[in-house]
Design an enzyme around this catalytic site. Structure first.
Site, PDB file in Angstrom:
ATOM      1  N   TYR A 157      -2.344  -1.324  10.322  1.00  0.00           N
ATOM      2  CA  TYR A 157      -2.501  -1.573   8.658  1.00  0.00           C
ATOM      3  C   TYR A 157      -1.272  -1.118   7.982  1.00  0.00           C
ATOM      4  O   TYR A 157      -0.538  -1.992   7.135  1.00  0.00           O
ATOM      5  CB  TYR A 157      -3.828  -0.781   8.271  1.00  0.00           C
ATOM      6  CG  TYR A 157      -3.898  -1.115   6.739  1.00  0.00           C
ATOM      7  CD1 TYR A 157      -4.452  -2.204   6.379  1.00  0.00           C
ATOM      8  CD2 TYR A 157      -3.565   0.014   5.800  1.00  0.00           C
ATOM      9  CE1 TYR A 157      -4.558  -2.118   4.848  1.00  0.00           C
ATOM     10  CE2 TYR A 157      -3.790  -0.026   4.572  1.00  0.00           C
ATOM     11  CZ  TYR A 157      -4.255  -1.042   3.932  1.00  0.00           C
ATOM     12  OH  TYR A 157      -4.438  -1.426   2.551  1.00  0.00           O
ATOM     13  N   SER A 179       1.056  -1.251   0.108  1.00  0.00           N
ATOM     14  CA  SER A 179      -0.044  -0.053  -0.048  1.00  0.00           C
ATOM     15  C   SER A 179       1.032   1.227   0.116  1.00  0.00           C
ATOM     16  O   SER A 179       2.047   1.320   0.457  1.00  0.00           O
ATOM     17  CB  SER A 179      -0.818  -0.035   1.180  1.00  0.00           C
ATOM     18  OG  SER A 179      -1.750   1.319   1.241  1.00  0.00           O
TER      19      SER A 179
END
Length: 283
Positions: A188, A175
């Site tokens: 995350y 990400s």
């Protein structure tokens, strides 16, 4: 305040359902296939919706049979399977939790039983739970986020490796948050940083076997995870701060996976592609 891009909306369950989104994400490929994955077999986790769905349909258009691994979004998974079948390829639906090592082993076993081989592994399943303060991240949340986002990648790859031959490809979804961080998604973003290190380390380990390991680091992409994560006002302006002033669509990200899965990227391993709407990332 950023301008509204999509209608305000939320979902109360992760990883979210594409059937409940409006507008629906765009997942169909934009161009005809050219056989770049002819006779290949791919596993895609989180394959029911979002980026996983777009990659599955594109892989099928390019000739691959696809195993779609999903948590519990049966309706989304069925839609994806139908789209794969319309491309003339077979879709194997496998429901379960990638955080369970035994399930990952069962997935690979069923793929080998059904298709006889395995060529491409796409680790893509993820969850995220915003917390404004580090102290608000409970041990349970920390464990669950790492088990899904990182342990699941390791478990599935471990199960797949005995069956991967020279020329196979492993593709991990990291990400943009692994590179610039995220103040409300600390756990995350940390899993996504771990995935970058995993990708680079495993690529070095498998280079002599000519098994390539790469990753894709999407920016803000319009997927079910977004309304399942953020409040309605944040969802409405999601992606507006990027240079291209909008979120990306899944079918704008899927070609990165195709490139890394096929022979077009035969001299690329240990690398990360960045479909993120124009944000310059050092990495």
């Amino acid at each position: 305040m950023s301008e509204q891009i999509n209608p305000p909306q939320t979902q109360d369950h992760q990883p979210g359902r594409e059937t409940e989104m409006h507008p629906k994400p765009e997942y169909m490929p934009r161009y005809p296939g050219s056989g770049r994955l002819a006779d290949k077999v791919a596993i895609i986790t989180g394959g029911d919706s979002g980026i996983g769905r777009a990659a599955a349909v594109l892989f099928a258009r390019e000739g691959a049979q696809v195993a779609l691994v999903y948590l519990e979004e049966t309706e989304d998974a069925a839609i994806t399977a139908d789209a794969v079948k319309r491309e003339g390829r077979e879709a194997l639906l496998l429901r379960g939790d990638v955080a369970d090592k035994a399930f990952c082993e069962a997935v690979v076993g069923q793929v080998i039983e059904n298709f006889g081989k395995l060529d491409v592994v796409v680790n893509n399943a993820a969850e995220q739970h915003p917390q404004e303060e580090l102290g608000d991240i409970s041990p349970e949340q920390l464990r669950e986020t790492f088990e899904t986002n990182f342990f699941g990648y390791v478990y599935l790859t471990q199960a797949a490796l005995p069956y991967l031959q020279e020329g196979a490809a492993i593709i991990n979804t990291t990400s943009i948050t692994a590179y610039r961080g995220s103040p409300s998604l600390v756990d995350y973003a940390s899993t996504k940083g771990a995935i970058v290190a995993f990708t680079r380390s495993l690529s070095a380990q498998l280079a002599e076997k000519n098994i390539r390991v790469n990753a894709v680091a999407p920016g803000p992409i319009w997927t079910p995870l977004i309304p399942a994560t953020f409040p309605a006002d944040k969802v409405a302006e999601f992606g507006a701060s990027q240079p291209l002033k909008r979120p990306g669509q899944p079918n704008e990200v899927a070609p990165s996976y195709l490139f890394l899965a096929c022979e077009d990227s035969s001299y690329i391993t240990g690398q990360v592609l960045h479909p993120n709407g124009g944000e310059v990332i050092n990495g």
